[in-house]
Design an enzyme around this catalytic site. Structure first.
Site, short mmCIF file in Angstrom:
data_model
loop_
_atom_site.label_atom_id
_atom_site.label_comp_id
_atom_site.label_asym_id
_atom_site.label_seq_id
_atom_site.Cartn_x
_atom_site.Cartn_y
_atom_site.Cartn_z
CE1 TYR A 141 7.61 3.04 -42.34
CE2 TYR A 141 7.85 2.48 -44.75
CZ TYR A 141 7.08 2.98 -43.50
OH TYR A 141 5.78 3.46 -43.74
CE LYS A 157 4.89 1.71 -40.76
NZ LYS A 157 3.74 2.11 -40.27
N1 LIG Z 1 2.56 7.85 -46.80
C1 LIG Z 1 2.72 6.67 -47.27
O1 LIG Z 1 3.10 6.46 -48.35
C2 LIG Z 1 2.76 5.48 -46.58
C3 LIG Z 1 2.49 4.24 -47.14
C4 LIG Z 1 2.37 3.02 -46.24
C5 LIG Z 1 2.17 3.41 -44.85
N2 LIG Z 1 2.40 4.41 -44.20
C6 LIG Z 1 2.21 4.56 -42.80
O2 LIG Z 1 0.92 5.42 -42.58
C7 LIG Z 1 1.43 6.04 -41.15
C8 LIG Z 1 0.76 7.46 -41.45
O3 LIG Z 1 1.64 7.96 -42.35
P1 LIG Z 1 1.54 9.41 -43.05
O4 LIG Z 1 2.11 9.25 -44.64
O5 LIG Z 1 0.29 10.09 -42.92
O6 LIG Z 1 2.89 10.05 -42.38
P2 LIG Z 1 2.83 11.76 -41.91
O7 LIG Z 1 1.95 12.74 -42.96
O8 LIG Z 1 4.15 11.97 -41.87
O9 LIG Z 1 2.12 11.78 -40.44
C9 LIG Z 1 2.69 11.08 -39.55
C10 LIG Z 1 1.92 11.33 -38.12
O10 LIG Z 1 2.60 10.61 -37.22
C11 LIG Z 1 2.88 11.57 -36.33
N3 LIG Z 1 3.92 11.19 -35.61
C12 LIG Z 1 5.46 10.90 -35.95
N4 LIG Z 1 6.34 10.68 -34.88
C13 LIG Z 1 5.32 10.41 -33.67
C14 LIG Z 1 5.75 10.18 -32.37
N5 LIG Z 1 7.03 9.95 -31.83
N6 LIG Z 1 4.67 10.23 -31.53
C15 LIG Z 1 3.50 10.67 -31.85
N7 LIG Z 1 3.16 10.71 -33.26
C16 LIG Z 1 4.20 10.67 -34.20
C17 LIG Z 1 2.85 12.83 -36.79
O11 LIG Z 1 2.88 13.94 -35.69
P3 LIG Z 1 4.12 14.63 -35.06
O12 LIG Z 1 4.95 14.89 -35.92
O13 LIG Z 1 3.33 16.17 -34.85
O14 LIG Z 1 4.25 13.89 -33.80
C18 LIG Z 1 1.84 12.69 -37.72
O15 LIG Z 1 0.72 13.04 -37.17
C19 LIG Z 1 2.80 5.64 -40.91
O16 LIG Z 1 2.67 4.65 -39.87
C20 LIG Z 1 3.19 5.40 -41.97
O17 LIG Z 1 4.45 4.32 -41.83
C21 LIG Z 1 2.51 5.61 -45.20
#
Ligand SMILES: NC(=O)c1ccc[n+]([C@@H]2O[C@H](COP(=O)([O-])OP(=O)(O)OC[C@H]3O[C@@H](n4cnc5c(N)ncnc54)[C@H](OP(=O)(O)O)[C@@H]3O)[C@@H](O)[C@H]2O)c1
Length: 242
Positions: free
Chosen positions: A155, A159
């Protein structure tokens, strides 16, 4: 000042978590929002909820791991809207294992969705973002775009790669009508963090709305200066000035 009427925003991963909050927030200030992800059901329900609360939202399927699927999404947007004012590369996956236990497949998958997908989407969507009077590309990185955490090598690599690509694109588009931004959050209260860091107390997590507020700030602020990168961490974690 906050009015994004007639502006089109594409939010990948807009069906849930951080992406959904970004989509809701942009729709709340008038933007027409395209929510893109794989799961059709969740996407459509999320878009419908935005529409019920008075926003303009459309659900469009995309698999960020599939170049053809990304191309087809951009083509559909081009035909229906002709422009993308705001592109938010938010879709992402995570992976948790010590490097010795992680597989090449885990590594490739993280790179495919978190770095290669946004690279392709930026490339394909750029002509549409350049049609906007003022275009924005906003990439959602992570604390691990800057630091390294144990059990997150795949990961973290992906990133870091996303941030590297964003830095280069920012240089390429500097002094044009398109600005390029990176948001690097620490733990945010979504399903993703629950899956890989169940050790973090939920009360300490950043709220998805806080990330959406940064996106809103980027696309609504007026001024002569530009802010390229935003770093937001859990208040209970250590500062990262490096
Ligand atoms: N949560 C955290 O602590 C955190 C911290 C730092 C950064 N981030 C970043 O923030 C972003 C959003 O994270 P989140 O926490 O909101 O995650 P989440 O709740 O798991 O949501 C992920 C989203 O990405 C979509 N996705 C996953 N794989 C995909 C694919 N192959 N094609 C198209 N869409 C895809 C999912 O929908 P489907 O599965 O239906 O496709 C969902 O809409 C990510 O880039 C993550 O790395 C998160």
């Amino acid at each position: 000042m906050d009015d994004l009427n007639n502006k089109v925003a594409l939010v990948t991963g807009g069906s849930k978590g951080i992406g959904l909050e970004i989509a809701r927030t942009l729709a709340g200030i008038g933007a027409t929002v395209i929510l893109a992800a794989r799961s059709k059901d969740t996407l459509e329900k999320s878009a419908a909820r935005i529409v019920e609360s008075g926003g303009k939202a459309f659900a469009m399927g995309v698999d960020m791991g599939d170049e053809e699927s990304i191309r087809s999404l951009v083509k559909t947007i081009q035909e229906r809207f002709g422009v993308i004012d705001i592109l938010v590369n938010n879709a992402g996956i995570t992976h948790s294992a010590l490097l010795k236990d992680a597989t090449t497949k885990d590594f490739d998958r993280c790179m495919q969705i978190n770095a290669r997908g946004p690279f392709i989407l930026c490339k394909e969507a750029l002509p549409l973002v350049q049609k906007a009077s003022r275009g924005y590309i906003i990439n959602i990185g992570s604390v691990v775009s800057i630091k390294g955490y144990q059990s997150q090598s795949a990961y973290t690599a992906s990133k870091h790669a996303l941030r590297g690509m964003t830095m280069s694109l920012g240089e390429e588009l500097n002094k044009t009508s398109v600005s390029v931004h990176m948001i690097c959050p620490g733990g945010v209260d979504t399903g993703m963090v629950g899956d890989v860091r169940p050790d973090i107390n939920k009360d300490e997590l950043i709220q998805p709305q806080e990330i959406a507020d940064i996106v809103k700030f980027i696309v609504t602020r007026r001024g002569k200066g530009l802010i390229d990168e935003f770093r937001i961490r859990r208040a209970t974690s250590g500062p990262w000035f490096a």
